[in-house]
Design a protein around this motif. Structure first.
Motif, PDB file in Angstrom:
ATOM      1  N   ALA A  82       0.835  -1.202   0.000  1.00 19.87           N
ATOM      2  CA  ALA A  82       0.000   0.000   0.000  1.00 19.87           C
ATOM      3  C   ALA A  82       0.867   1.249   0.000  1.00 19.87           C
ATOM      4  O   ALA A  82       0.548   2.239  -0.666  1.00 19.87           O
ATOM      5  CB  ALA A  82      -0.913  -0.007   1.226  1.00 19.87           C
ATOM      6  N   GLU A  83       1.981   1.208   0.740  1.00 20.20           N
ATOM      7  CA  GLU A  83       2.895   2.355   0.774  1.00 20.20           C
ATOM      8  C   GLU A  83       3.473   2.615  -0.607  1.00 20.20           C
ATOM      9  O   GLU A  83       3.538   3.765  -1.064  1.00 20.20           O
ATOM     10  CB  GLU A  83       4.015   2.106   1.785  1.00 20.20           C
ATOM     11  N   GLY A  84       3.890   1.561  -1.283  1.00 20.59           N
ATOM     12  CA  GLY A  84       4.450   1.710  -2.617  1.00 20.59           C
ATOM     13  C   GLY A  84       3.440   2.250  -3.610  1.00 20.59           C
ATOM     14  O   GLY A  84       3.762   3.115  -4.433  1.00 20.59           O
ATOM     15  N   ARG A  85       2.221   1.750  -3.533  1.00 23.38           N
ATOM     16  CA  ARG A  85       1.173   2.232  -4.445  1.00 23.38           C
ATOM     17  C   ARG A  85       0.886   3.712  -4.200  1.00 23.38           C
ATOM     18  O   ARG A  85       0.650   4.476  -5.151  1.00 23.38           O
ATOM     19  CB  ARG A  85      -0.088   1.385  -4.288  1.00 23.38           C
ATOM     20  N   LEU A  86       0.924   4.132  -2.946  1.00 16.04           N
ATOM     21  CA  LEU A  86       0.703   5.541  -2.615  1.00 16.04           C
ATOM     22  C   LEU A  86       1.823   6.410  -3.177  1.00 16.04           C
ATOM     23  O   LEU A  86       1.573   7.482  -3.750  1.00 16.04           O
ATOM     24  CB  LEU A  86       0.619   5.706  -1.101  1.00 16.04           C
ATOM     25  N   ILE A  87       3.067   5.959  -3.054  1.00 16.02           N
ATOM     26  CA  ILE A  87       4.222   6.706  -3.570  1.00 16.02           C
ATOM     27  C   ILE A  87       4.107   6.872  -5.081  1.00 16.02           C
ATOM     28  O   ILE A  87       4.321   7.962  -5.626  1.00 16.02           O
ATOM     29  CB  ILE A  87       5.530   5.991  -3.186  1.00 16.02           C
ATOM     30  N   ALA A  88       3.777   5.788  -5.775  1.00 16.48           N
ATOM     31  CA  ALA A  88       3.656   5.844  -7.231  1.00 16.48           C
ATOM     32  C   ALA A  88       2.509   6.751  -7.651  1.00 16.48           C
ATOM     33  O   ALA A  88       2.650   7.555  -8.585  1.00 16.48           O
ATOM     34  CB  ALA A  88       3.469   4.437  -7.789  1.00 16.48           C
ATOM     35  N   ALA A  89       1.366   6.639  -6.967  1.00 11.22           N
ATOM     36  CA  ALA A  89       0.208   7.452  -7.328  1.00 11.22           C
ATOM     37  C   ALA A  89       0.463   8.938  -7.094  1.00 11.22           C
ATOM     38  O   ALA A  89      -0.035   9.791  -7.844  1.00 11.22           O
ATOM     39  CB  ALA A  89      -1.011   7.003  -6.521  1.00 11.22           C
ATOM     40  N   ALA A  90       1.246   9.255  -6.069  1.00 11.31           N
ATOM     41  CA  ALA A  90       1.551  10.652  -5.754  1.00 11.31           C
ATOM     42  C   ALA A  90       2.646  11.221  -6.653  1.00 11.31           C
ATOM     43  O   ALA A  90       2.907  12.428  -6.618  1.00 11.31           O
ATOM     44  CB  ALA A  90       1.968  10.770  -4.296  1.00 11.31           C
ATOM     45  N   GLY A  91       3.288  10.371  -7.442  1.00  8.75           N
ATOM     46  CA  GLY A  91       4.336  10.838  -8.341  1.00  8.75           C
ATOM     47  C   GLY A  91       5.673  11.071  -7.683  1.00  8.75           C
ATOM     48  O   GLY A  91       6.518  11.805  -8.198  1.00  8.75           O
ATOM     49  N   TYR A  92       5.906  10.424  -6.538  1.00  5.56           N
ATOM     50  CA  TYR A  92       7.172  10.600  -5.835  1.00  5.56           C
ATOM     51  C   TYR A  92       8.220   9.552  -6.230  1.00  5.56           C
ATOM     52  O   TYR A  92       9.279   9.480  -5.617  1.00  5.56           O
ATOM     53  CB  TYR A  92       6.952  10.530  -4.324  1.00  5.56           C
ATOM     54  N   ASP A  93       7.908   8.760  -7.238  1.00  5.13           N
ATOM     55  CA  ASP A  93       8.832   7.704  -7.629  1.00  5.13           C
ATOM     56  C   ASP A  93      10.167   8.242  -8.131  1.00  5.13           C
ATOM     57  O   ASP A  93      11.204   7.578  -8.034  1.00  5.13           O
ATOM     58  CB  ASP A  93       8.191   6.805  -8.688  1.00  5.13           C
ATOM     59  N   TYR A  94      10.193   9.473  -8.659  1.00  4.95           N
ATOM     60  CA  TYR A  94      11.452  10.056  -9.128  1.00  4.95           C
ATOM     61  C   TYR A  94      12.476  10.135  -7.992  1.00  4.95           C
ATOM     62  O   TYR A  94      13.697  10.036  -8.231  1.00  4.95           O
ATOM     63  CB  TYR A  94      11.219  11.459  -9.706  1.00  4.95           C
ATOM     64  N   ALA A  95      12.000  10.312  -6.756  1.00  2.00           N
ATOM     65  CA  ALA A  95      12.914  10.413  -5.620  1.00  2.00           C
ATOM     66  C   ALA A  95      13.659   9.099  -5.413  1.00  2.00           C
ATOM     67  O   ALA A  95      14.835   9.094  -5.030  1.00  2.00           O
ATOM     68  CB  ALA A  95      12.145  10.793  -4.358  1.00  2.00           C
ATOM     69  N   HIS A  96      12.995   7.983  -5.666  1.00  5.32           N
ATOM     70  CA  HIS A  96      13.648   6.689  -5.529  1.00  5.32           C
ATOM     71  C   HIS A  96      14.672   6.474  -6.634  1.00  5.32           C
ATOM     72  O   HIS A  96      15.753   5.918  -6.387  1.00  5.32           O
ATOM     73  CB  HIS A  96      12.603   5.573  -5.548  1.00  5.32           C
ATOM     74  N   GLU A  97      14.345   6.885  -7.837  1.00  3.62           N
ATOM     75  CA  GLU A  97      15.345   6.771  -8.904  1.00  3.62           C
ATOM     76  C   GLU A  97      16.577   7.591  -8.543  1.00  3.62           C
ATOM     77  O   GLU A  97      17.713   7.149  -8.754  1.00  3.62           O
ATOM     78  CB  GLU A  97      14.763   7.237 -10.242  1.00  3.62           C
ATOM     79  N   ALA A  98      16.359   8.778  -7.968  1.00  3.22           N
ATOM     80  CA  ALA A  98      17.491   9.609  -7.551  1.00  3.22           C
ATOM     81  C   ALA A  98      18.297   8.940  -6.447  1.00  3.22           C
ATOM     82  O   ALA A  98      19.526   9.140  -6.359  1.00  3.22           O
ATOM     83  CB  ALA A  98      16.992  10.975  -7.085  1.00  3.22           C
ATOM     84  N   ASP A  99      17.649   8.144  -5.588  1.00  7.35           N
ATOM     85  CA  ASP A  99      18.378   7.421  -4.546  1.00  7.35           C
ATOM     86  C   ASP A  99      19.447   6.518  -5.158  1.00  7.35           C
ATOM     87  O   ASP A  99      20.573   6.427  -4.643  1.00  7.35           O
ATOM     88  CB  ASP A  99      17.410   6.551  -3.723  1.00  7.35           C
ATOM     89  N   PHE A 100      19.094   5.845  -6.233  1.00 11.15           N
ATOM     90  CA  PHE A 100      20.044   4.942  -6.882  1.00 11.15           C
ATOM     91  C   PHE A 100      21.092   5.715  -7.682  1.00 11.15           C
ATOM     92  O   PHE A 100      22.273   5.353  -7.692  1.00 11.15           O
ATOM     93  CB  PHE A 100      19.298   3.949  -7.780  1.00 11.15           C
ATOM     94  N   LEU A 101      20.660   6.773  -8.347  1.00 10.08           N
ATOM     95  CA  LEU A 101      21.604   7.551  -9.152  1.00 10.08           C
ATOM     96  C   LEU A 101      22.702   8.152  -8.299  1.00 10.08           C
ATOM     97  O   LEU A 101      23.875   8.162  -8.691  1.00 10.08           O
ATOM     98  CB  LEU A 101      20.858   8.654  -9.903  1.00 10.08           C
ATOM     99  N   ARG A 102      22.366   8.671  -7.118  1.00  8.27           N
ATOM    100  CA  ARG A 102      23.401   9.313  -6.289  1.00  8.27           C
ATOM    101  C   ARG A 102      24.474   8.320  -5.868  1.00  8.27           C
ATOM    102  O   ARG A 102      25.656   8.675  -5.796  1.00  8.27           O
ATOM    103  CB  ARG A 102      22.762   9.993  -5.075  1.00  8.27           C
ATOM    104  N   LEU A 103      24.068   7.084  -5.591  1.00  9.70           N
ATOM    105  CA  LEU A 103      25.060   6.072  -5.217  1.00  9.70           C
ATOM    106  C   LEU A 103      25.948   5.713  -6.397  1.00  9.70           C
ATOM    107  O   LEU A 103      27.169   5.544  -6.241  1.00  9.70           O
ATOM    108  CB  LEU A 103      24.355   4.835  -4.661  1.00  9.70           C
ATOM    109  N   ASP A 104      25.360   5.596  -7.587  1.00 16.49           N
ATOM    110  CA  ASP A 104      26.151   5.324  -8.787  1.00 16.49           C
ATOM    111  C   ASP A 104      27.142   6.462  -9.047  1.00 16.49           C
ATOM    112  O   ASP A 104      28.315   6.225  -9.378  1.00 16.49           O
ATOM    113  CB  ASP A 104      25.243   5.156 -10.001  1.00 16.49           C
ATOM    114  N   ILE A 105      26.685   7.689  -8.919  1.00 14.86           N
ATOM    115  CA  ILE A 105      27.530   8.862  -9.181  1.00 14.86           C
ATOM    116  C   ILE A 105      28.687   8.930  -8.195  1.00 14.86           C
ATOM    117  O   ILE A 105      29.847   9.139  -8.583  1.00 14.86           O
ATOM    118  CB  ILE A 105      26.682  10.146  -9.125  1.00 14.86           C
ATOM    119  N   LEU A 106      28.385   8.763  -6.915  1.00 11.79           N
ATOM    120  CA  LEU A 106      29.441   8.840  -5.910  1.00 11.79           C
ATOM    121  C   LEU A 106      30.439   7.695  -6.054  1.00 11.79           C
ATOM    122  O   LEU A 106      31.645   7.884  -5.887  1.00 11.79           O
ATOM    123  CB  LEU A 106      28.826   8.832  -4.505  1.00 11.79           C
ATOM    124  N   HIS A 107      29.941   6.504  -6.356  1.00 14.50           N
ATOM    125  CA  HIS A 107      30.856   5.371  -6.518  1.00 14.50           C
ATOM    126  C   HIS A 107      31.773   5.577  -7.715  1.00 14.50           C
ATOM    127  O   HIS A 107      32.967   5.257  -7.659  1.00 14.50           O
ATOM    128  CB  HIS A 107      30.052   4.081  -6.686  1.00 14.50           C
TER     129      HIS A 107
END
Length: 220
Positions: A82-107
Motif C-alpha cells: 500500500a505504501e508503494g502504491r501511494l508513492i507511485a500514485a503521488a508521483g514521488y517515484d522520481y525520488a527513488h530513482e534519484a536514490d540509486f543515481l546518487r550512489l552510482d555517481i558517488l561510486h
C-alpha cells in the motif's frame, strides 16, 4: 591531497519539467557555490531546466544527461505494498530513482552529493574531505514492527571514489528495494553501518539535521 574531491553533485529533472526552475533550487546551487567554493558543481538531469533562475546559475554548473533507469530501481515493485502504491500514485517515484543515481555517481566519481532543496550556510570542514565517506544521522525511524531503528539520511553524502561504504550500500539498495520509502536508502545505509562501522564516519543529527521536520523544527 584530500580523498574526497571538492566537487558537488545534484540530481534534478528526472521527469519533464512543466514549470521554470524555482528560486529555491537556484538558492541551493548558488549557496553551494558561494559557501563551499567547490572545484565544480555537477547537475545530473534527464530533462534540462529552463527559466530565468536557471539561466542565471547555468554558467556555473556542468550539466550531465541521465540516460536509462539505474540498476536496482524496479518501478514494478510499487504494486507490492500500500505504501508503494501511494508513492507511485503521488508521483514521488522520481525520488527513488534519484536514490540509486546518487550512489552510482558517488561510486564512479566521488565528491559530495546533496539534494536540490539544500541550503548551505557554513563551509564543510576540510577534515571531512580526508575521510573515505561521511554521512549524517537523522532521527530514528520506526520500522513496520513499530520499533525505532537508526537512520542515515542520504540527502547529503561525502564519499571518495570507489568508497567501500557506498559500494556496500549500493548492493544493499539493489537487493532490498521494495517500493517503500526508505528501506533501500536511509534504512539500508544504517544496516550497512551496523555491519561495517569502520567504513563510514557518521555525524550526529546536529551536523546536518538539527531542525526536525516538525512544527518545532520549522519554528527553530
Amino acid at each position: 591531497m584530500p580523498r574526497i574531491p571538492r566537487e558537488f553533485h545534484f540530481v534534478f529533472g528526472l521527469r519533464p519539467q512543466p514549470a521554470p526552475f524555482h528560486l529555491a533550487h537556484f538558492l541551493c546551487l548558488e549557496s553551494c557555490r558561494r559557501v563551499n567554493r567547490p572545484a565544480a558543481i555537477h547537475v545530473h538531469c534527464r530533462h534540462r531546466p529552463f527559466g530565468p533562475w536557471w539561466e542565471r546559475i547555468a554558467p556555473h554548473v556542468v550539466v550531465h544527461t541521465v540516460g536509462g533507469t539505474p540498476r536496482g530501481y524496479v518501478p514494478a515493485r510499487y504494486a507490492d505494498s500500500a505504501e508503494g502504491r501511494l508513492i507511485a500514485a503521488a508521483g514521488y517515484d522520481y525520488a527513488h530513482e534519484a536514490d540509486f543515481l546518487r550512489l552510482d555517481i558517488l561510486h564512479r566519481h566521488g565528491g559530495v552529493y546533496a539534494d536540490m532543496d539544500t541550503l548551505f550556510v557554513r563551509q564543510h570542514p576540510a577534515r571531512w574531505y580526508d575521510r573515505e565517506c561521511v554521512i549524517g544521522e537523522e532521527a530514528a525511524a520506526p520500522g513496520r514492527d513499530g520499533i525505532a531503528r537508526p537512520s542515515l539520511c542520504n540527502a547529503l553524502v561525502l564519499a571518495a571514489r570507489g568508497s567501500r561504504f557506498i559500494a556496500r550500500w549500493r548492493d544493499e539498495a539493489r537487493a532490498t528495494f521494495d517500493g517503500t520509502w526508505s528501506n533501500h536508502s536511509c534504512a539500508a545505509a544504517a544496516r550497512v553501518w551496523g555491519c561495517d562501522p569502520a567504513a563510514v564516519d557518521v555525524l550526529p543529527p546536529q551536523a546536518f539535521y538539527r531542525h526536525a521536520p516538525t512544527r518545532a523544527g520549522i519554528d527553530a
